[in-house]
Design a protein around this motif. Structure first.
Motif, PDB file in Angstrom:
ATOM      1  N   ALA A 133      -0.317   5.131   8.832  1.00  0.00           N
ATOM      2  CA  ALA A 133      -1.030   3.862   8.981  1.00  0.00           C
ATOM      3  C   ALA A 133      -2.077   3.694   7.889  1.00  0.00           C
ATOM      4  CB  ALA A 133      -1.686   3.795  10.360  1.00  0.00           C
ATOM      5  N   VAL A 134      -2.818   4.757   7.574  1.00  0.00           N
ATOM      6  CA  VAL A 134      -3.868   4.692   6.550  1.00  0.00           C
ATOM      7  C   VAL A 134      -3.261   4.458   5.168  1.00  0.00           C
ATOM      8  CG1 VAL A 134      -5.654   6.012   5.347  1.00  0.00           C
ATOM      9  CG2 VAL A 134      -5.502   6.105   7.839  1.00  0.00           C
ATOM     10  N   ILE A 135      -2.238   5.231   4.825  1.00  0.00           N
ATOM     11  CA  ILE A 135      -1.646   5.149   3.497  1.00  0.00           C
ATOM     12  C   ILE A 135      -0.900   3.830   3.296  1.00  0.00           C
ATOM     13  CG2 ILE A 135       0.104   6.212   1.995  1.00  0.00           C
ATOM     14  CD1 ILE A 135      -0.778   8.935   3.177  1.00  0.00           C
ATOM     15  N   SER A 136      -0.362   3.279   4.358  1.00  0.00           N
ATOM     16  CA  SER A 136       0.360   2.006   4.249  1.00  0.00           C
ATOM     17  C   SER A 136      -0.563   0.838   3.922  1.00  0.00           C
ATOM     18  CB  SER A 136       1.103   1.707   5.566  1.00  0.00           C
ATOM     19  OG  SER A 136       2.108   2.668   5.801  1.00  0.00           O
ATOM     20  N   ASP A 137      -1.873   1.001   4.152  1.00  0.00           N
ATOM     21  CA  ASP A 137      -2.824  -0.089   3.925  1.00  0.00           C
ATOM     22  C   ASP A 137      -3.507  -0.022   2.565  1.00  0.00           C
ATOM     23  OD1 ASP A 137      -2.421  -1.474   6.227  1.00  0.00           O
ATOM     24  OD2 ASP A 137      -4.002  -0.477   7.361  1.00  0.00           O
ATOM     25  N   VAL A 138      -3.068   0.902   1.691  1.00  0.00           N
ATOM     26  CA  VAL A 138      -3.681   1.028   0.367  1.00  0.00           C
ATOM     27  C   VAL A 138      -3.354  -0.181  -0.498  1.00  0.00           C
ATOM     28  CG1 VAL A 138      -3.608   2.377  -1.785  1.00  0.00           C
ATOM     29  CG2 VAL A 138      -3.706   3.543   0.421  1.00  0.00           C
ATOM     30  N   VAL A 139      -4.317  -0.605  -1.320  1.00  0.00           N
ATOM     31  CA  VAL A 139      -4.122  -1.716  -2.251  1.00  0.00           C
ATOM     32  C   VAL A 139      -4.223  -1.182  -3.676  1.00  0.00           C
ATOM     33  CG1 VAL A 139      -5.030  -3.933  -3.057  1.00  0.00           C
ATOM     34  CG2 VAL A 139      -5.072  -3.377  -0.611  1.00  0.00           C
ATOM     35  N   PRO A 140      -3.227  -1.469  -4.553  1.00  0.00           N
ATOM     36  CA  PRO A 140      -1.966  -2.150  -4.255  1.00  0.00           C
ATOM     37  C   PRO A 140      -1.073  -1.279  -3.380  1.00  0.00           C
ATOM     38  CG  PRO A 140      -1.923  -1.272  -6.488  1.00  0.00           C
ATOM     39  CD  PRO A 140      -3.317  -1.056  -5.986  1.00  0.00           C
ATOM     40  N   SER A 141      -0.229  -1.929  -2.625  1.00  0.00           N
ATOM     41  CA  SER A 141       0.571  -1.214  -1.636  1.00  0.00           C
ATOM     42  C   SER A 141       1.659  -0.374  -2.293  1.00  0.00           C
ATOM     43  CB  SER A 141       1.213  -2.206  -0.662  1.00  0.00           C
ATOM     44  OG  SER A 141       2.040  -3.118  -1.368  1.00  0.00           O
ATOM     45  N   PHE A 142       2.060   0.681  -1.597  1.00  0.00           N
ATOM     46  CA  PHE A 142       3.123   1.559  -2.062  1.00  0.00           C
ATOM     47  C   PHE A 142       4.463   1.101  -1.489  1.00  0.00           C
ATOM     48  CE2 PHE A 142      -0.548   4.634  -1.827  1.00  0.00           C
ATOM     49  CZ  PHE A 142      -0.720   4.740  -3.193  1.00  0.00           C
ATOM     50  N   ALA A 143       5.529   1.406  -2.224  1.00  0.00           N
ATOM     51  CA  ALA A 143       6.874   1.178  -1.694  1.00  0.00           C
ATOM     52  C   ALA A 143       7.092   2.135  -0.519  1.00  0.00           C
ATOM     53  CB  ALA A 143       7.916   1.424  -2.785  1.00  0.00           C
ATOM     54  N   PRO A 144       8.009   1.786   0.394  1.00  0.00           N
ATOM     55  CA  PRO A 144       8.231   2.649   1.565  1.00  0.00           C
ATOM     56  C   PRO A 144       8.481   4.116   1.226  1.00  0.00           C
ATOM     57  CG  PRO A 144       9.347   0.561   1.875  1.00  0.00           C
ATOM     58  CD  PRO A 144       8.812   0.545   0.465  1.00  0.00           C
ATOM     59  N   HIS A 145       9.263   4.397   0.184  1.00  0.00           N
ATOM     60  CA  HIS A 145       9.539   5.801  -0.148  1.00  0.00           C
ATOM     61  C   HIS A 145       8.294   6.485  -0.690  1.00  0.00           C
ATOM     62  CE1 HIS A 145      10.046   3.986  -4.160  1.00  0.00           C
ATOM     63  NE2 HIS A 145       9.804   5.189  -4.651  1.00  0.00           N
ATOM     64  N   GLU A 146       7.407   5.731  -1.362  1.00  0.00           N
ATOM     65  CA  GLU A 146       6.161   6.314  -1.859  1.00  0.00           C
ATOM     66  C   GLU A 146       5.222   6.651  -0.705  1.00  0.00           C
ATOM     67  OE1 GLU A 146       5.304   4.375  -6.178  1.00  0.00           O
ATOM     68  OE2 GLU A 146       5.242   2.975  -4.501  1.00  0.00           O
ATOM     69  N   VAL A 147       5.203   5.791   0.300  1.00  0.00           N
ATOM     70  CA  VAL A 147       4.391   6.058   1.484  1.00  0.00           C
ATOM     71  C   VAL A 147       4.850   7.357   2.132  1.00  0.00           C
ATOM     72  CG1 VAL A 147       3.805   5.291   3.819  1.00  0.00           C
ATOM     73  CG2 VAL A 147       3.830   3.638   1.934  1.00  0.00           C
TER      74      VAL A 147
END
Length: 284
Positions: free
Chosen positions: A133-147
């Motif tokens: 949840a924390v990493i998914s909210d980073v700006v700019p956002s990461f692609a799903p595989h990067e998350v």
């Protein structure tokens, strides 16, 4: 085809920086040091930049030629010699930025850790769902595989706390972090339960700053302090919007040790911190 140059790790650069500080403390130029050690100025500069691997015997000889008599410090420097440390984090070198890998390598070698966070749980104490949840909210956002790569890496880093050779950890967090609700009530409830379980470990101290504590230094900055084999080799890592910053100059180490000491005085004791976490979890 020429081999691609691999930048030195924070640990390699730190060894070089310490040797440079020792040289400068006796007012020797790199050229003079090279003549003293039977090598060239470019080689001395490469050693001090961390780009040339140097052996333990050479480090001892250099330190003593610079009039260093602190044997514990010299021993600690020799432990930092050779090439980059190989570890579980190597599988992530092509997937994550070098500074992220450096944190894992520093944690592997550190003797203890102190961290202060305000808006979320310390990474070493996060559950997988909370970290996602924390990493998914980073700006700019990461692609799903990067998350997924970053979540997996964060969870594996927790070997520093839960592995065969766990390191003492003091984690300071603000009461606000208990209420933030990353991932929703169920994820937060599970995270707080995990926090309570970890807080019972003998080598872990979780300290909460209550809302009523008022102001304290570095209220807007996360601080991660990793202790070296001797205090002179401690490292501070700061989280910023533009990435991770590593500090090792002695005045800055003293400053952040003092800041963490001050912040810790604003916290509740471990038992009262657990009571507060339980109350927040019960209200979700």
């Amino acid at each position: 085809m020429p081999r691609k140059s691999v930048p030195p790790t924070v640990r390699q650069r730190r060894l070089g920086a310490e040797l440079r500080r020792l040289r400068e403390s006796v007012d020797l130029s790199a050229t003079q040091a090279g003549a003293l050690h039977g090598t060239s100025q470019p080689r001395v500069s490469s050693i001090e930049a961390g780009t040339y691997a140097v052996g333990a015997d050479r480090v001892r000889a250099m330190a003593r030629s610079y009039s260093c008599t602190n044997e514990a410090y010299i021993d600690a420097l020799t432990e930092m010699t050779g090439g980059r440390t190989r570890g579980w984090w190597d599988e992530y070198r092509s997937l994550l930025p070098p500074d992220a890998i450096d944190v894992a390598e520093l944690e592997h070698h550190t003797s203890s850790m102190r961290t202060s966070t305000l808006g979320h749980m310390p990474g070493l104490l996060q559950t997988r769902a909370y970290a996602h949840a924390v990493i998914s909210d980073v700006v700019p956002s990461f692609a799903p595989h990067e998350v997924e790569h970053r979540v997996s890496f964060r969870i594996k880093r927790q070997v520093a706390v839960y592995g065969e050779n766990p390191k003492p950890l003091t984690a300071i967090l603000h009461e606000a972090a208990l209420h933030m609700g990353f991932g929703g009530p169920e994820v937060t409830r599970t995270q707080l339960k995990h926090l309570l379980e970890v807080s019972e470990l003998e080598h872990v101290a979780i300290l909460v700053i209550p809302f009523g504590a008022g102001t304290f230094p570095s209220a807007g900055t996360g601080i991660y302090y990793m202790a070296g084999a001797v205090p002179a080799l401690d490292t501070v890592q700061l989280d910023t919007d533009h990435g991770l910053t590593f500090l090792d100059a002695q005045p800055k180490l003293v400053k952040y040790r003092t800041i963490l000491d001050y912040i810790e005085r604003c916290t509740l004791k471990p038992g009262k911190s657990r009571d507060l976490i339980r109350r927040v979890a019960a209200d979700l």
